[in-house]
Write an enzyme that holds these catalytic residues in place. Sequence first.
Site, PDB file in Angstrom:
ATOM      1  N   CYS A   2       7.013  14.109   5.423  1.00 16.19           N
ATOM      2  CA  CYS A   2       8.275  13.788   4.806  1.00 16.19           C
ATOM      3  C   CYS A   2       9.324  13.843   5.889  1.00 16.19           C
ATOM      4  O   CYS A   2       9.038  14.254   7.003  1.00 16.19           O
ATOM      5  CB  CYS A   2       8.605  14.849   3.757  1.00 16.19           C
ATOM      6  SG  CYS A   2       7.241  15.157   2.624  1.00 16.19           S
ATOM      7  N   ARG A  27       9.167   7.984   7.028  1.00 13.07           N
ATOM      8  CA  ARG A  27       8.222   9.101   6.891  1.00 13.07           C
ATOM      9  C   ARG A  27       7.761   9.295   5.444  1.00 13.07           C
ATOM     10  O   ARG A  27       6.936  10.166   5.177  1.00 13.07           O
ATOM     11  CB  ARG A  27       8.860  10.397   7.380  1.00 13.07           C
ATOM     12  CG  ARG A  27       9.366  10.304   8.796  1.00 13.07           C
ATOM     13  CD  ARG A  27      10.037  11.584   9.184  1.00 13.07           C
ATOM     14  NE  ARG A  27       9.067  12.630   9.381  1.00 13.07           N
ATOM     15  CZ  ARG A  27       8.488  12.926  10.528  1.00 13.07           C
ATOM     16  NH1 ARG A  27       8.827  12.261  11.599  1.00 13.07           N
ATOM     17  NH2 ARG A  27       7.608  13.887  10.607  1.00 13.07           N
ATOM     18  N   TRP A  74       7.080  12.123   0.899  1.00  8.96           N
ATOM     19  CA  TRP A  74       5.808  11.431   0.702  1.00  8.96           C
ATOM     20  C   TRP A  74       4.932  12.463  -0.002  1.00  8.96           C
ATOM     21  O   TRP A  74       4.631  13.511   0.566  1.00  8.96           O
ATOM     22  CB  TRP A  74       5.202  11.020   2.041  1.00  8.96           C
ATOM     23  CG  TRP A  74       3.967  10.200   1.916  1.00  8.96           C
ATOM     24  CD1 TRP A  74       3.889   8.864   1.670  1.00  8.96           C
ATOM     25  CD2 TRP A  74       2.612  10.659   2.069  1.00  8.96           C
ATOM     26  NE1 TRP A  74       2.566   8.469   1.645  1.00  8.96           N
ATOM     27  CE2 TRP A  74       1.765   9.548   1.889  1.00  8.96           C
ATOM     28  CE3 TRP A  74       2.036  11.900   2.333  1.00  8.96           C
ATOM     29  CZ2 TRP A  74       0.379   9.632   1.963  1.00  8.96           C
ATOM     30  CZ3 TRP A  74       0.662  11.995   2.410  1.00  8.96           C
ATOM     31  CH2 TRP A  74      -0.157  10.867   2.231  1.00  8.96           C
ATOM     32  N   GLY A 101       4.946  19.138   5.397  1.00  8.83           N
ATOM     33  CA  GLY A 101       3.672  19.763   5.757  1.00  8.83           C
ATOM     34  C   GLY A 101       2.916  20.165   4.506  1.00  8.83           C
ATOM     35  O   GLY A 101       3.258  19.740   3.396  1.00  8.83           O
ATOM     36  N   GLU A 487      -8.295  -5.119  11.635  1.00  4.56           N
ATOM     37  CA  GLU A 487      -6.830  -5.010  11.593  1.00  4.56           C
ATOM     38  C   GLU A 487      -6.234  -6.067  10.664  1.00  4.56           C
ATOM     39  O   GLU A 487      -5.295  -5.782   9.913  1.00  4.56           O
ATOM     40  CB  GLU A 487      -6.287  -5.121  13.026  1.00  4.56           C
ATOM     41  CG  GLU A 487      -4.782  -5.128  13.166  1.00  4.56           C
ATOM     42  CD  GLU A 487      -4.079  -3.898  12.609  1.00  4.56           C
ATOM     43  OE1 GLU A 487      -4.744  -2.898  12.282  1.00  4.56           O
ATOM     44  OE2 GLU A 487      -2.852  -3.961  12.463  1.00  4.56           O
ATOM     45  N   LYS A 491      -3.989  -4.964   7.534  1.00  5.76           N
ATOM     46  CA  LYS A 491      -2.606  -5.436   7.369  1.00  5.76           C
ATOM     47  C   LYS A 491      -2.438  -6.051   5.993  1.00  5.76           C
ATOM     48  O   LYS A 491      -1.483  -5.782   5.289  1.00  5.76           O
ATOM     49  CB  LYS A 491      -2.312  -6.453   8.468  1.00  5.76           C
ATOM     50  CG  LYS A 491      -0.926  -6.511   8.945  1.00  5.76           C
ATOM     51  CD  LYS A 491      -0.527  -5.472   9.976  1.00  5.76           C
ATOM     52  CE  LYS A 491      -0.941  -4.089   9.708  1.00  5.76           C
ATOM     53  NZ  LYS A 491      -0.743  -3.134  10.712  1.00  5.76           N
ATOM     54  N   GLU A 494      -2.602  -3.361   3.200  1.00  6.68           N
ATOM     55  CA  GLU A 494      -1.458  -2.444   3.256  1.00  6.68           C
ATOM     56  C   GLU A 494      -0.233  -3.012   2.564  1.00  6.68           C
ATOM     57  O   GLU A 494       0.465  -2.299   1.854  1.00  6.68           O
ATOM     58  CB  GLU A 494      -1.040  -2.200   4.722  1.00  6.68           C
ATOM     59  CG  GLU A 494      -1.786  -1.122   5.448  1.00  6.68           C
ATOM     60  CD  GLU A 494      -1.260  -0.922   6.867  1.00  6.68           C
ATOM     61  OE1 GLU A 494      -1.197   0.225   7.297  1.00  6.68           O
ATOM     62  OE2 GLU A 494      -0.914  -1.914   7.558  1.00  6.68           O
ATOM     63  N   HIS A 510     -25.767  -8.941   5.829  1.00  4.88           N
ATOM     64  CA  HIS A 510     -26.411  -7.681   5.457  1.00  4.88           C
ATOM     65  C   HIS A 510     -25.704  -6.989   4.294  1.00  4.88           C
ATOM     66  O   HIS A 510     -25.833  -5.787   4.119  1.00  4.88           O
ATOM     67  CB  HIS A 510     -26.450  -6.744   6.675  1.00  4.88           C
ATOM     68  CG  HIS A 510     -27.245  -7.306   7.816  1.00  4.88           C
ATOM     69  ND1 HIS A 510     -28.599  -7.544   7.728  1.00  4.88           N
ATOM     70  CD2 HIS A 510     -26.866  -7.713   9.049  1.00  4.88           C
ATOM     71  CE1 HIS A 510     -29.022  -8.060   8.883  1.00  4.88           C
ATOM     72  NE2 HIS A 510     -27.991  -8.175   9.688  1.00  4.88           N
ATOM     73  N   LYS A 609       5.133   5.579   7.474  1.00  6.33           N
ATOM     74  CA  LYS A 609       4.961   5.122   8.852  1.00  6.33           C
ATOM     75  C   LYS A 609       4.311   6.196   9.712  1.00  6.33           C
ATOM     76  O   LYS A 609       3.505   5.909  10.580  1.00  6.33           O
ATOM     77  CB  LYS A 609       6.347   4.759   9.406  1.00  6.33           C
ATOM     78  CG  LYS A 609       6.344   4.273  10.821  1.00  6.33           C
ATOM     79  CD  LYS A 609       6.125   2.791  10.855  1.00  6.33           C
ATOM     80  CE  LYS A 609       5.985   2.245  12.253  1.00  6.33           C
ATOM     81  NZ  LYS A 609       4.967   1.186  12.291  1.00  6.33           N
TER      82      LYS A 609
HETATM   83  C1  G6P Z   1      -0.032   5.579   9.150  1.00  7.31           C
HETATM   84  C2  G6P Z   1       0.623   4.215   9.107  1.00  7.31           C
HETATM   85  C3  G6P Z   1      -0.217   3.212   9.875  1.00  7.31           C
HETATM   86  C4  G6P Z   1      -0.473   3.709  11.289  1.00  7.31           C
HETATM   87  C5  G6P Z   1      -1.107   5.100  11.293  1.00  7.31           C
HETATM   88  C6  G6P Z   1      -1.153   5.705  12.683  1.00  7.31           C
HETATM   89  O1  G6P Z   1      -1.186   5.583   8.386  1.00  7.31           O
HETATM   90  O2  G6P Z   1       0.810   3.784   7.772  1.00  7.31           O
HETATM   91  O3  G6P Z   1       0.462   1.971   9.928  1.00  7.31           O
HETATM   92  O4  G6P Z   1      -1.301   2.818  11.956  1.00  7.31           O
HETATM   93  O5  G6P Z   1      -0.320   5.983  10.500  1.00  7.31           O
HETATM   94  O6  G6P Z   1       0.164   5.897  13.146  1.00  7.31           O
HETATM   95  P1  G6P Z   1       0.508   6.235  14.646  1.00  7.31           P
HETATM   96  O7  G6P Z   1       1.984   6.522  14.661  1.00  7.31           O
HETATM   97  O8  G6P Z   1      -0.310   7.438  15.007  1.00  7.31           O
HETATM   98  O9  G6P Z   1       0.141   5.053  15.471  1.00  7.31           O
END
Ligand code: G6P
Length: 614
Positions: A2, A27, A74, A101, A487, A491, A494, A510, A609
């Site tokens: 958070c 956050r 969060w 935390g 990826e 994306k 997400e 498979h 994020k």
């Molecule tokens: C979160 C975000 C992702 C990101 C991951 C790692 O899960 O939603 O988009 O890739 O954290 O984040 P970092 O800051 O360690 O690259």
Amino acid sequence: MCGIVGYLGRETAQAPLIDGLRRLEYRGYDSAGIAFHEGSKFSMARETGRVNNLAESVQKKCSPASLGIAHTRWATHGAVTVSNTHPHLSYDDKFVLVHNGVIENFGALKRFLSDKGIDFASETDSEVLCNLIAFHYSELPEGENRFVDAVRQALPQCRGAYGIAVLCLDYPDTMIGARRGSPLVVGLGDEANFIASDASAFVGRAKEAVFLNDGELAVLQANDFRITTLEGQEATAVTHPVDEVSEEVELGDFDSYMEKEIYEQPMALQNTLLGRFGDDGTTSKLGGLEGHEDELRNLDRIIFVACGTARHACMVGEYLIERLARVPVEVEHASEFRYRNSPKAGKSLVIAVSQSGETLDTLEAVREAKTKGLLTLGITNVVGSSLARETDGGVYQRVGPEIGVASTKAFSSQACLCAMLGLALGRMRDLSPMDGQSIVEALKGLPDLVSEVLQKGEQIRELAIKYSKAEHLLFLGRQSLYPVALEGALKLKEISYAHAEGYPAAELKHGPIALINPDCPSVFIVEGNELSAKTIANMQEVKARKGPVLAIAPDGIEIPEEAADDVFRLPDAHEVVRPILANLPLQLFAYHFARLRGLDVDKPRNLAKSVTVE
Ligand code: G6P
């Protein structure tokens, strides 16, 4: 995880706190709340949803005060409700607390407090900590240090991670912050001091920042601050200048940060590459590796640790580094690495990759690696982040703030740095100068190639329109394009909430081939080498089962008409930059796909994020 921000100064606290929360919303944005010390009571406003909702309710519910704490949540413990929203007020109305935390033993602490007759208003672990501080306070004699002593008694009882800011009604000029595991930074301004989860919360208002270390506690007044250990010993406060507000965080002409960040990749990569090549034009020069040359030359193994998109960039790195430097490479989910009894295999290097530099799983993996005596390097975008501070060396991405929750430009620069690292290691070991030179040239040409691909954004938008009804999609690629498939799928899910899976192209037969039907499109990312024929055969297997196929393929590879419904062309390029180029249309595809569904691409549901809980 958070966002926390606290303000104590001459101004009224509302504007600094609401602005701070807006900057910390990356956050978490399930709910947000604020509490002000109004002399005889705390006034509070808490709302589910975004900080904008809270800003409106603060106007109605709170009067001006110069001391306050705020939080954007969060959810970890307890649903997204107003009662679970921070700040939490203690049972005796004397304390308010915000927490980032997880208090792992909150159940036992809650039982202990319940047995003393204390009631709880929420399901959170954070309220338990607030009440624990209030309980200790009630047991202590009156005196100048009663507030700080109560905090000092409560925190050692907590297992898990915390970054907290707490206020006490009896101390109208004091704010206390403490951390273990979750980041916390003190901001020092002219007659105003701050506590926050990260310095962005007080950029423009504070001049200097002091990053707290684990086990430290900060006691702040408007004109003064003191940092001690939990046990009360003085700790050294190292101050860092706070960067000025940068235009990079403004949206400009773009509708979303994600779109802006996709389109600024040519410039971002230019910065990643700037000044990072050796004078003879055959290798890369990464300042953060200096002093470790002998260890790097004699490595037996590299272990990447990362999460989410960063882990996919590491997987690209795995292919490239093994090829260029011939060092065995493993890529671990950071959260798994920490709990494995991984055998010690010769001289191992752990490289942690994290855009934010604050992802707790990644940091804990680094800490575990250090416990085992391994050399650790970090690749991160955030200067001064925990990762940058805790690793033995490392490299900054230099792509500017990434605000969109879905990582885009950070992936490209991480993959680029992995290629540069592979080049540097290769040249230290056995890569020839000619090969080195061609890789340097390819990397230097990358920003222009990225621009060329992004100029075809409209074509991707049309493809997204064509496929936007799909609820299930497959992404397939081989070798270093396999992580790109992962990826691309990540994306899409997400930000659009469609179900997408990434697979190695040959693995399709498979299992996942069972999913193929006319409503399940497959996106194939085709190599620019001899393997493309095999991938084209996999595309034909899908077409034979009436599955729609979209191919992303380099100009030089012929795609038979019957193998794909649509083909998006990429410029022919060196293998070290192909994964970065191939990922661009997938970023745009996900972006348009989600926008067509009317979704907020910058703040997708349930995500954050930066994830600072395990
Ligand atoms: C979160 C975000 C992702 C990101 C991951 C790692 O899960 O939603 O988009 O890739 O954290 O984040 P970092 O800051 O360690 O690259």
